[in-house]
Design an enzyme around this catalytic site. Structure first.
Site, PDB file in Angstrom:
ATOM      1  N   ASP A  42       0.538  -1.332  -0.371  1.00  0.00           N
ATOM      2  CA  ASP A  42       0.051  -0.169  -0.377  1.00  0.00           C
ATOM      3  C   ASP A  42       0.401   1.358  -0.252  1.00  0.00           C
ATOM      4  O   ASP A  42       2.051   0.852   0.302  1.00  0.00           O
ATOM      5  CB  ASP A  42      -0.903  -0.071   1.271  1.00  0.00           C
ATOM      6  CG  ASP A  42      -1.527  -0.932   1.305  1.00  0.00           C
ATOM      7  OD1 ASP A  42      -1.987  -0.947  -0.100  1.00  0.00           O
ATOM      8  OD2 ASP A  42      -3.243  -0.813   2.106  1.00  0.00           O
ATOM      9  N   LYS A  64      -0.923   2.777  -5.893  1.00  0.00           N
ATOM     10  CA  LYS A  64      -0.570   4.256  -6.773  1.00  0.00           C
ATOM     11  C   LYS A  64      -1.483   4.479  -7.733  1.00  0.00           C
ATOM     12  O   LYS A  64      -2.048   4.043  -8.063  1.00  0.00           O
ATOM     13  CB  LYS A  64       0.832   3.271  -7.196  1.00  0.00           C
ATOM     14  CG  LYS A  64       1.538   4.967  -8.241  1.00  0.00           C
ATOM     15  CD  LYS A  64       3.010   4.017  -9.180  1.00  0.00           C
ATOM     16  CE  LYS A  64       2.242   3.576  -9.856  1.00  0.00           C
ATOM     17  NZ  LYS A  64       4.066   2.999 -10.482  1.00  0.00           N
ATOM     18  N   MET A 179      -7.758   8.940   9.010  1.00  0.00           N
ATOM     19  CA  MET A 179      -8.310   9.169   7.623  1.00  0.00           C
ATOM     20  C   MET A 179      -9.359  10.986   7.709  1.00  0.00           C
ATOM     21  O   MET A 179     -10.524  10.265   7.000  1.00  0.00           O
ATOM     22  CB  MET A 179      -9.419   8.190   6.674  1.00  0.00           C
ATOM     23  CG  MET A 179      -8.567   6.789   6.861  1.00  0.00           C
ATOM     24  SD  MET A 179      -9.308   5.379   6.526  1.00  0.00           S
ATOM     25  CE  MET A 179      -9.821   4.299   7.245  1.00  0.00           C
TER      26      MET A 179
HETATM   27  N1  SAH Z   1      -4.225   0.033   8.800  1.00  0.00           N
HETATM   28  C1  SAH Z   1      -3.688   1.251   9.457  1.00  0.00           C
HETATM   29  C2  SAH Z   1      -4.607   2.659   9.143  1.00  0.00           C
HETATM   30  C3  SAH Z   1      -5.299   2.567   8.029  1.00  0.00           C
HETATM   31  S1  SAH Z   1      -6.257   3.302   7.593  1.00  0.00           S
HETATM   32  C4  SAH Z   1      -2.525   1.129  10.888  1.00  0.00           C
HETATM   33  O1  SAH Z   1      -2.789   0.217  11.591  1.00  0.00           O
HETATM   34  O2  SAH Z   1      -1.932   2.508  10.816  1.00  0.00           O
HETATM   35  C5  SAH Z   1      -5.340   5.142   6.744  1.00  0.00           C
HETATM   36  C6  SAH Z   1      -4.234   5.708   7.734  1.00  0.00           C
HETATM   37  O3  SAH Z   1      -3.905   6.297   9.279  1.00  0.00           O
HETATM   38  C7  SAH Z   1      -3.789   7.263   7.451  1.00  0.00           C
HETATM   39  O4  SAH Z   1      -5.911   7.897   6.767  1.00  0.00           O
HETATM   40  C8  SAH Z   1      -3.779   7.947   8.727  1.00  0.00           C
HETATM   41  O5  SAH Z   1      -5.093   8.440   9.363  1.00  0.00           O
HETATM   42  C9  SAH Z   1      -3.564   6.897   9.291  1.00  0.00           C
HETATM   43  N2  SAH Z   1      -2.085   6.813   9.115  1.00  0.00           N
HETATM   44  C10 SAH Z   1      -1.404   5.732   8.825  1.00  0.00           C
HETATM   45  N3  SAH Z   1       0.458   5.828   8.965  1.00  0.00           N
HETATM   46  C11 SAH Z   1       0.176   6.992   9.522  1.00  0.00           C
HETATM   47  C12 SAH Z   1       1.552   8.232   9.819  1.00  0.00           C
HETATM   48  N4  SAH Z   1       2.619   7.164   9.929  1.00  0.00           N
HETATM   49  N5  SAH Z   1       0.806   9.283  10.231  1.00  0.00           N
HETATM   50  C13 SAH Z   1       0.148   9.450  10.576  1.00  0.00           C
HETATM   51  N6  SAH Z   1      -1.470   8.987  10.229  1.00  0.00           N
HETATM   52  C14 SAH Z   1      -0.587   7.362   9.689  1.00  0.00           C
END
Ligand code: SAH
Length: 254
Positions: A42, A64, A179
């Protein structure tokens, strides 16, 4: 294709890549990635982690947006099934933890329905690690005995929201919104409309755990404006609650 020795051929590993910092990848994830025949990853998987993918593996960036074409969820599931049926060891690499948002559950179900073996390798979720790296513990004995994780992706004004914003507004503890950048105004207004204290502290943490981490703090009544002036962009985690106050003392000084 390399010959697998451990009977991994035909199997899909649903792997969590952690929140971005390559050192927050688990040892197990690292080992499985090294052995993969094909990796479907992803957009949120950290650049350093992508650079460390084995040369022999086939790589597909399913996050992408090439021109107008974007892989739909069905395309991704179809690819996973196809490559597993060809006997490959397939790694499906997702940001954070594969089962917190990001549709990991759906992918596992679709594979199981096709009789394909799936193994989940949990990852460090951004929902907890991103606030942590910004000096915000999501719970704290003094001010938050519970924490709620929600998706901010939904439009709270739509008729049948899966989220009950009036309930969320009443709940004590910490609210962590993933998100949530695009829908920030709708979501913050929904909380205020349902009676959440306008002085509740809020933090927006962009690209958390990476060198590009940026933190914007405010309170519920001004965070939308502050986010606009700071040009906050996804990916970001929004933390709402008294624990945000700890950022001042425990943060890295952003
Ligand atoms: N499964 C992932 C979340 C997927 S949804 C997890 O457990 O982290 C995607 C959301 O995750 C983004 O929109 C944001 O809100 C958050 N996110 C993921 N990586 C991030 C990062 N490095 N910094 C800030 N937000 C992040």
């Amino acid at each position: 294709m390399k010959k697998r020795t451990k009977g991994y051929g035909g199997k899909v590993f649903l792997v969590g890549a952690g929140p971005g910092d390559p050192e927050l990848l688990t040892k197990k994830a690292e080992r499985i990635i090294k052995e993969a025949d094909i990796i479907l990853y992803d957009q949120l998987v950290g650049d350093e982690i992508i650079k460390s993918f084995p040369d022999e593996a086939e790589l597909i960036n399913v996050g992408k947006h090439a021109g107008l074409h974007k892989f739909e969820q069905d395309d991704i599931t179809r690819m996973l099934i196809k490559h597993a049926r060809e006997g490959k060891m397939v790694v499906r690499l997702k940001g954070g933890d594969p089962y917190l948002f990001g549709r990991g559950g759906e992918e596992a179900e679709a594979l199981a329905a096709e009789g394909i073996e799936v193994e989940v390798i949990p990852g460090i979720t951004s929902a907890i690690a991103v606030p942590a790296c910004a000096g915000i513990p999501v719970t704290h004995r003094d001010c938050a005995s519970m924490v709620t994780f929600v998706t901010g992706h939904e439009d709270p004004t739509k008729e049948k929201s899966a989220l009950d914003w009036s309930l969320l507004a009443k709940m004590s503890g910490t609210l962590v919104v993933l998100m949530g950048v695009k829908g920030i105004e709708c979501n913050v207004n929904a909380l205020l409309r349902h009676g959440k204290n306008p002085e509740t502290p809020v933090a927006l943490i962009e690209r958390g755990t990476t060198d590009e981490q940026k933190v914007t703090t405010g309170v519920l009544r001004n965070i939308v404006q502050l986010a606009k002036s700071a040009g906050v962009k996804p990916p970001a985690v929004m933390v709402i609650g008294d624990v945000v106050k700890l950022h001042e003392t425990l943060g890295r000084g952003e």
